[in-house]
Design a protein around this motif. Structure first.
Motif, mmCIF file in Angstrom:
data_model
loop_
_atom_site.group_PDB
_atom_site.id
_atom_site.type_symbol
_atom_site.label_atom_id
_atom_site.label_comp_id
_atom_site.label_asym_id
_atom_site.label_seq_id
_atom_site.Cartn_x
_atom_site.Cartn_y
_atom_site.Cartn_z
ATOM 1 N N MET A 121 0.817 -1.195 0.000
ATOM 2 C CA MET A 121 0.000 0.000 0.000
ATOM 3 C C MET A 121 0.862 1.262 0.000
ATOM 4 N N LYS A 122 2.156 1.118 0.275
ATOM 5 C CA LYS A 122 3.020 2.288 0.341
ATOM 6 C C LYS A 122 3.042 3.033 -0.989
ATOM 7 N N THR A 123 3.082 2.286 -2.108
ATOM 8 C CA THR A 123 3.145 2.941 -3.411
ATOM 9 C C THR A 123 1.866 3.712 -3.713
ATOM 10 N N ILE A 124 0.743 3.233 -3.251
ATOM 11 C CA ILE A 124 -0.524 3.933 -3.484
ATOM 12 C C ILE A 124 -0.655 5.135 -2.552
ATOM 13 N N LEU A 125 -0.328 4.949 -1.279
ATOM 14 C CA LEU A 125 -0.522 6.005 -0.299
ATOM 15 C C LEU A 125 0.453 7.165 -0.458
ATOM 16 N N THR A 126 1.593 6.943 -1.093
ATOM 17 C CA THR A 126 2.571 8.018 -1.255
ATOM 18 C C THR A 126 2.669 8.514 -2.697
ATOM 19 N N ASN A 127 1.816 8.054 -3.580
ATOM 20 C CA ASN A 127 1.852 8.446 -4.982
ATOM 21 C C ASN A 127 1.346 9.879 -5.143
ATOM 22 N N LYS A 128 2.161 10.736 -5.763
ATOM 23 C CA LYS A 128 1.789 12.139 -5.946
ATOM 24 C C LYS A 128 0.684 12.317 -6.981
ATOM 25 N N HIS A 129 0.549 11.370 -7.889
ATOM 26 C CA HIS A 129 -0.417 11.494 -8.975
ATOM 27 C C HIS A 129 -1.836 11.106 -8.549
ATOM 28 N N ILE A 130 -1.978 10.538 -7.376
ATOM 29 C CA ILE A 130 -3.294 10.198 -6.823
ATOM 30 C C ILE A 130 -3.665 11.293 -5.842
ATOM 31 N N SER A 131 -4.900 11.762 -5.914
ATOM 32 C CA SER A 131 -5.314 12.864 -5.040
ATOM 33 C C SER A 131 -5.270 12.425 -3.577
ATOM 34 N N ILE A 132 -5.098 13.404 -2.704
ATOM 35 C CA ILE A 132 -5.023 13.111 -1.268
ATOM 36 C C ILE A 132 -6.342 12.538 -0.770
ATOM 37 N N LYS A 133 -7.450 12.968 -1.377
ATOM 38 C CA LYS A 133 -8.757 12.448 -0.990
ATOM 39 C C LYS A 133 -8.846 10.944 -1.265
ATOM 40 N N THR A 134 -8.342 10.525 -2.415
ATOM 41 C CA THR A 134 -8.353 9.104 -2.770
ATOM 42 C C THR A 134 -7.414 8.312 -1.869
ATOM 43 N N ARG A 135 -6.259 8.898 -1.546
ATOM 44 C CA ARG A 135 -5.309 8.205 -0.670
ATOM 45 C C ARG A 135 -5.870 8.055 0.739
ATOM 46 N N LYS A 136 -6.553 9.089 1.233
ATOM 47 C CA LYS A 136 -7.176 8.981 2.552
ATOM 48 C C LYS A 136 -8.272 7.921 2.545
ATOM 49 N N ARG A 137 -9.006 7.848 1.444
ATOM 50 C CA ARG A 137 -10.062 6.846 1.324
ATOM 51 C C ARG A 137 -9.472 5.428 1.295
ATOM 52 N N ALA A 138 -8.353 5.273 0.585
ATOM 53 C CA ALA A 138 -7.685 3.964 0.547
ATOM 54 C C ALA A 138 -7.191 3.582 1.941
ATOM 55 N N THR A 174 0.221 6.254 15.228
ATOM 56 C CA THR A 174 0.141 5.528 13.959
ATOM 57 C C THR A 174 -0.700 6.288 12.950
ATOM 58 N N GLU A 175 -1.797 6.859 13.421
ATOM 59 C CA GLU A 175 -2.670 7.612 12.525
ATOM 60 C C GLU A 175 -1.950 8.842 11.965
ATOM 61 N N ILE A 176 -1.272 9.581 12.820
ATOM 62 C CA ILE A 176 -0.552 10.778 12.364
ATOM 63 C C ILE A 176 0.630 10.392 11.486
ATOM 64 N N TRP A 177 1.328 9.332 11.845
ATOM 65 C CA TRP A 177 2.485 8.903 11.060
ATOM 66 C C TRP A 177 2.057 8.547 9.638
ATOM 67 N N SER A 178 0.937 7.852 9.506
ATOM 68 C CA SER A 178 0.478 7.487 8.168
ATOM 69 C C SER A 178 0.031 8.718 7.387
ATOM 70 N N LEU A 179 -0.556 9.700 8.049
ATOM 71 C CA LEU A 179 -0.904 10.943 7.359
ATOM 72 C C LEU A 179 0.342 11.675 6.878
ATOM 73 N N ARG A 180 1.364 11.686 7.708
ATOM 74 C CA ARG A 180 2.623 12.313 7.288
ATOM 75 C C ARG A 180 3.199 11.613 6.067
ATOM 76 N N ARG A 181 3.106 10.299 6.035
ATOM 77 C CA ARG A 181 3.599 9.548 4.877
ATOM 78 C C ARG A 181 2.797 9.884 3.622
ATOM 79 N N MET A 182 1.475 9.989 3.778
ATOM 80 C CA MET A 182 0.623 10.301 2.630
ATOM 81 C C MET A 182 0.909 11.699 2.087
ATOM 82 N N LEU A 183 1.160 12.640 2.997
ATOM 83 C CA LEU A 183 1.421 14.018 2.588
ATOM 84 C C LEU A 183 2.896 14.265 2.258
#
Length: 138
Positions: free
Chosen positions: A1-18, A47-56
């Motif tokens: 899931m790391k490649t999906i959650l950190t992909n710049k070409h996917i919107s943050i809304k979609t990454r949060k949903r994933a 864990t929740e904040i860490w994953s948000l930092r990774r997504m952003l």
């Protein structure tokens, strides 16, 4: 899931949903039976904040507060709140059923208590979260 959650070409809304669809259920597996101490609650929030930092794509060395990260993601802390709601729902089912599960969950078993500090019951954690008088064990 790391490649999906950190992909710049996917919107943050979609990454949060994933994250909400695929990661949160793994984090909350069996949470209805947990006794959440302050230490476990802090780990879940971390864990929740860490994953948000990774997504952003915010490095941990960046001097951004957790509140600022939440504002950037347009999100509130929801993991612990969701767990508490699921626990309250589960406890309601168990108490209404009133069988062996009720005895085990509420800890109303006969006999002597063991020496030392007593383990926290599920009802104790929910009573502190919901407020006094909201959780009845009978």
């Amino acid at each position: 899931m790391k490649t999906i959650l950190t992909n710049k070409h996917i919107s943050i809304k979609t990454r949060k949903r994933a994250f909400q669809c695929y990661i949160e259920p793994d984090l909350m597996y069996g949470c209805e039976a947990w006794t959440i101490s302050k230490q476990i609650q802090d780990k879940l929030e971390t864990t929740e904040i860490w994953s948000l930092r990774r997504m952003l794509r915010i490095p941990w060395t960046a001097k951004k507060t957790n509140e600022r990260v939440l504002n950037e993601a347009n999100k509130r802390r929801s993991l612990v709140r969701t767990i508490r709601k699921r626990q309250a729902t589960f406890l309601g089912h168990v108490i209404r059923r009133g069988k062996l599960e009720h005895l085990v969950t509420t800890g109303n078993l006969e006999g002597k208590r063991s020496r030392g500090g007593q383990r926290e019951k599920i009802t104790d954690g929910l009573a502190t979260w919901l407020g006094p008088g909201r959780v009845t064990e009978t």
